[in-house]
Design a protein around this motif. Structure first.
Motif, short mmCIF file in Angstrom:
data_model
loop_
_atom_site.label_atom_id
_atom_site.label_comp_id
_atom_site.label_asym_id
_atom_site.label_seq_id
_atom_site.Cartn_x
_atom_site.Cartn_y
_atom_site.Cartn_z
N THR A 26 19.47 -91.88 10.87
CA THR A 26 19.18 -92.41 12.21
C THR A 26 17.86 -91.80 12.71
OG1 THR A 26 20.42 -90.59 13.21
CG2 THR A 26 21.60 -92.68 12.89
N PRO A 27 17.21 -92.40 13.70
CA PRO A 27 17.51 -93.72 14.27
C PRO A 27 17.20 -94.83 13.26
CG PRO A 27 15.77 -92.53 15.53
CD PRO A 27 16.04 -91.75 14.32
N VAL A 28 17.93 -95.92 13.40
CA VAL A 28 17.70 -97.03 12.49
C VAL A 28 17.91 -98.36 13.23
CG1 VAL A 28 20.10 -96.89 11.61
CG2 VAL A 28 18.36 -98.04 10.25
N TYR A 29 17.01 -99.28 12.98
CA TYR A 29 17.19 -100.65 13.47
C TYR A 29 17.97 -101.42 12.42
CZ TYR A 29 13.99 -100.52 17.47
OH TYR A 29 13.41 -100.26 18.69
N SER A 381 4.32 -87.46 17.95
CA SER A 381 4.25 -87.37 16.48
C SER A 381 5.62 -87.50 15.83
CB SER A 381 3.56 -86.07 16.05
OG SER A 381 2.18 -86.19 16.28
N ARG A 382 6.26 -88.60 16.21
CA ARG A 382 7.58 -88.90 15.62
C ARG A 382 7.44 -90.06 14.64
NH1 ARG A 382 12.31 -88.01 18.23
NH2 ARG A 382 12.78 -90.23 18.28
N PRO A 383 7.90 -89.86 13.41
CA PRO A 383 7.87 -90.97 12.45
C PRO A 383 8.72 -92.13 12.98
CG PRO A 383 8.45 -88.89 11.38
CD PRO A 383 8.50 -88.65 12.85
N ARG A 384 8.25 -93.35 12.77
CA ARG A 384 9.04 -94.47 13.29
C ARG A 384 10.27 -94.73 12.40
NH1 ARG A 384 4.78 -98.99 14.35
NH2 ARG A 384 3.81 -97.97 12.57
N PRO A 385 11.31 -95.33 13.01
CA PRO A 385 12.58 -95.47 12.30
C PRO A 385 12.54 -96.48 11.16
CG PRO A 385 12.69 -96.52 14.46
CD PRO A 385 11.37 -95.82 14.39
N ALA A 386 13.59 -96.47 10.37
CA ALA A 386 13.76 -97.45 9.30
C ALA A 386 14.27 -98.77 9.91
CB ALA A 386 14.75 -96.93 8.28
N GLU A 387 14.03 -99.85 9.19
CA GLU A 387 14.61 -101.15 9.55
C GLU A 387 15.44 -101.66 8.38
OE1 GLU A 387 10.54 -102.78 10.55
OE2 GLU A 387 11.67 -103.78 12.12
N VAL A 388 16.62 -102.18 8.72
CA VAL A 388 17.56 -102.63 7.70
C VAL A 388 17.97 -104.06 8.00
CG1 VAL A 388 19.98 -102.33 6.94
CG2 VAL A 388 18.48 -100.32 7.18
N LEU A 389 18.01 -104.89 6.98
CA LEU A 389 18.45 -106.28 7.17
C LEU A 389 19.79 -106.47 6.47
CD1 LEU A 389 17.62 -109.14 8.28
CD2 LEU A 389 16.69 -109.60 6.01
N VAL A 390 20.77 -106.93 7.24
CA VAL A 390 22.10 -107.19 6.69
C VAL A 390 22.20 -108.67 6.38
CG1 VAL A 390 24.57 -107.23 7.23
CG2 VAL A 390 23.16 -105.29 7.95
N GLY A 392 25.39 -110.89 5.02
CA GLY A 392 26.77 -110.98 4.54
C GLY A 392 27.36 -109.59 4.32
N ASP A 393 27.70 -109.29 3.06
CA ASP A 393 28.28 -107.97 2.80
C ASP A 393 27.26 -107.03 2.15
OD1 ASP A 393 28.12 -109.15 0.38
OD2 ASP A 393 30.27 -109.10 -0.07
N GLU A 394 25.98 -107.42 2.26
CA GLU A 394 24.92 -106.57 1.68
C GLU A 394 23.93 -106.14 2.74
OE1 GLU A 394 23.06 -109.00 -1.24
OE2 GLU A 394 24.86 -109.02 -2.52
N PHE A 395 23.27 -105.02 2.47
CA PHE A 395 22.18 -104.64 3.36
C PHE A 395 21.06 -104.03 2.54
CE2 PHE A 395 24.58 -100.63 3.13
CZ PHE A 395 23.59 -99.66 3.09
N ARG A 396 19.84 -104.16 3.05
CA ARG A 396 18.73 -103.49 2.38
C ARG A 396 17.71 -103.02 3.40
NH1 ARG A 396 14.45 -107.21 1.14
NH2 ARG A 396 15.05 -109.18 2.07
N VAL A 397 17.06 -101.91 3.04
CA VAL A 397 16.01 -101.37 3.89
C VAL A 397 14.81 -102.30 3.77
CG1 VAL A 397 14.44 -99.42 4.22
CG2 VAL A 397 16.82 -99.00 3.59
#
Ligand code: LLP
Length: 413
Positions: A26-29, A381-390, A392-397
């Protein structure tokens, strides 16, 4: 609903959000592809007439998100060469790209002309003359529309209201005819359309209808002066529900009916530039609770995401529903939910009633799919969060979390 609680735990489609948190941190979109597809389909099906939906990629410019829409036949509304690069990389057809923005500069105009986009939406006479000069230099004709400011009150937050005389956008309605006549004489210009966009997060679409009626009148006048208009671009702006207790979802069917009525009898192609409607409720921001504290009567829940990750509450005082990732049946507390940044304005909610979440557990900020990551920054100076696309039953960064190295790339001692 593409985000739903099952046995008191939040799922994105068929994926446990906690699984994503365990793997990505976290944090994560987190985005739902199904939501994006459903919203696009709903918008598309509402119209009977020929149209192009140009996704306003400022709302969410992740390549995988743009590609989701491009695969459905969408075009793109862009405002910079960076967004043009993204649109092209994601596979948007150049002939479905419209270029908005008040200050397109030479190399952006060149890039647009070289790419063969549908049109540049011109916002001033100065800009028109510059586009003409750049096109002539290249021996090309630049396809343009004017962004006409219809002076209609969209009745939304003043920061996202754009169609009033006092706003910097577009050319004044009263001057539009003269500008078109001028543009007609320019060697490097090809008039294609008329565009307008009156504001964002409109829960009542009637102001868009009122603006459309004014624009239809202008098109009639242009036609009578021998100027052909083949495209009318009605911008974006259709709002979404952020607060399910207060907001009422605008009817997309009514919106479609209104627009088709306003342009009934005109032989032209409709273009739309929706952003928020397509992606807003398709995204969440998940953040871990770090600490609790009280300053006198005031309680604070401090989380690991800040205003640099999601700016909307700080900038517009925007409401975002916030809930625990796991509903454990803890007692409800009233608190400010704040980030770690050194600003009083670094909050996601104030005096907010929420089932208490223990340190180390997560909260979910809903409706964060539009103007969330795209307005994020590296402040403090905070690295920006990851983004994940879901899907169905799968997700990927679809965007890796930034590293400390990313933070200092390009800097020199
Ligand atoms: N077309 C033009 C020319 C625009 O300026 C915008 C948004 C759109 C389309 C897409 O509007 P939408 O369909 O998303 O309402 N950062 C603010 C919103 C700024 C909107 C800027 N222009 C927010 O977080 O609410």
């Amino acid at each position: 609903m593409t985000f739903k609680y099952v046995d008191n735990e939040l799922y994105a489609e068929s994926v446990k959000v906690s699984e994503i948190v365990n793997e990505v941190g976290t944090p994560v979109y987190v985005y739902s592809k199904k939501h994006f597809i459903d919203q696009f389909t709903k918008f598309h099906r509402a119209f009977k007439r020929d149209h192009i939906i140009c996704f306003a990629i400022k709302a969410n410019s992740n390549l995988a998100v743009i590609k989701t829409f491009a695969d459905l036949g969408a075009g793109a509304d862009i405002v910079s060469k960076g967004e043009l690069l993204r649109a092209l990389k994601a596979g948007v057809e150049p002939s479905k790209i419209v270029f908005s923005g008040v200050a397109k500069i030479k190399d952006e105009i060149e890039y647009a002309l070289d790419s063969g986009i549908l049109m540049l939406n011109v916002e001033s006479e100065d800009e028109l003359l510059n586009i003409n000069a750049v096109a002539k230099e290249k021996g090309k004709k630049a396809p343009i529309s004017f962004r006409v400011n219809p002076d209609v009150d969209p009745k939304t937050h003043p920061y996202i209201s754009t169609g009033l005389k006092k706003n910097k956008f577009g050319v004044p309605y009263e001057e539009a005819l003269d500008l078109y006549l001028k543009a007609k004489e320019l060697e490097g210009i090809e008039i294609v359309g008329v565009q307008f966009h009156i504001g964002s997060q409109l829960l009542d679409t009637t102001p868009i209808y009122d603006a459309s009626v004014r624009i239809a009148k202008l098109i009639k006048e242009l036609n009578s002066r021998g100027i052909d208009i083949s495209v009318v671009d009605v911008g974006g702006g259709v709002g979404i529900v952020y607060n399910d207790k207060e907001d009422k979802e605008p009817s997309i069917e009514k919106y479609a009916e209104q627009i088709e009525k306003a342009f009934d009898g005109f032989d032209l192609r409709l273009v739309f530039e929706p952003g928020r409607f397509l992606v807003g409720n398709g995204g969440i921001l998940v953040s871990q609770v770090v600490y609790h504290k009280s300053n006198g009567p005031k309680n604070f829940m401090i989380v690991d995401a800040g205003m640099n990750d999601l700016l909307r509450p700080s900038l517009y005082n925007a409401y975002h529903k916030i809930e625990p990732l796991f509903k454990k049946g803890n007692k409800t507390i009233k608190c400010d939910i704040v980030g770690p940044i050194c600003e009083t304005g670094d909050f996601f909610a104030r005096d907010y009633e929420i089932e208490d979440v223990e340190n180390g557990d997560c909260i979910v900020v809903f409706s964060a799919g539009a103007y969330g990551f795209t307005m994020s920054s590296n402040y403090n100076s905070r690295p920006r969060p990851a983004e994940v696309l879901v899907d169905g039953d799968e997700f990927r960064v679809v965007r890796a979390r930034e590293t400390l190295e990313d933070l200092i790339r390009g800097e020199m001692l």
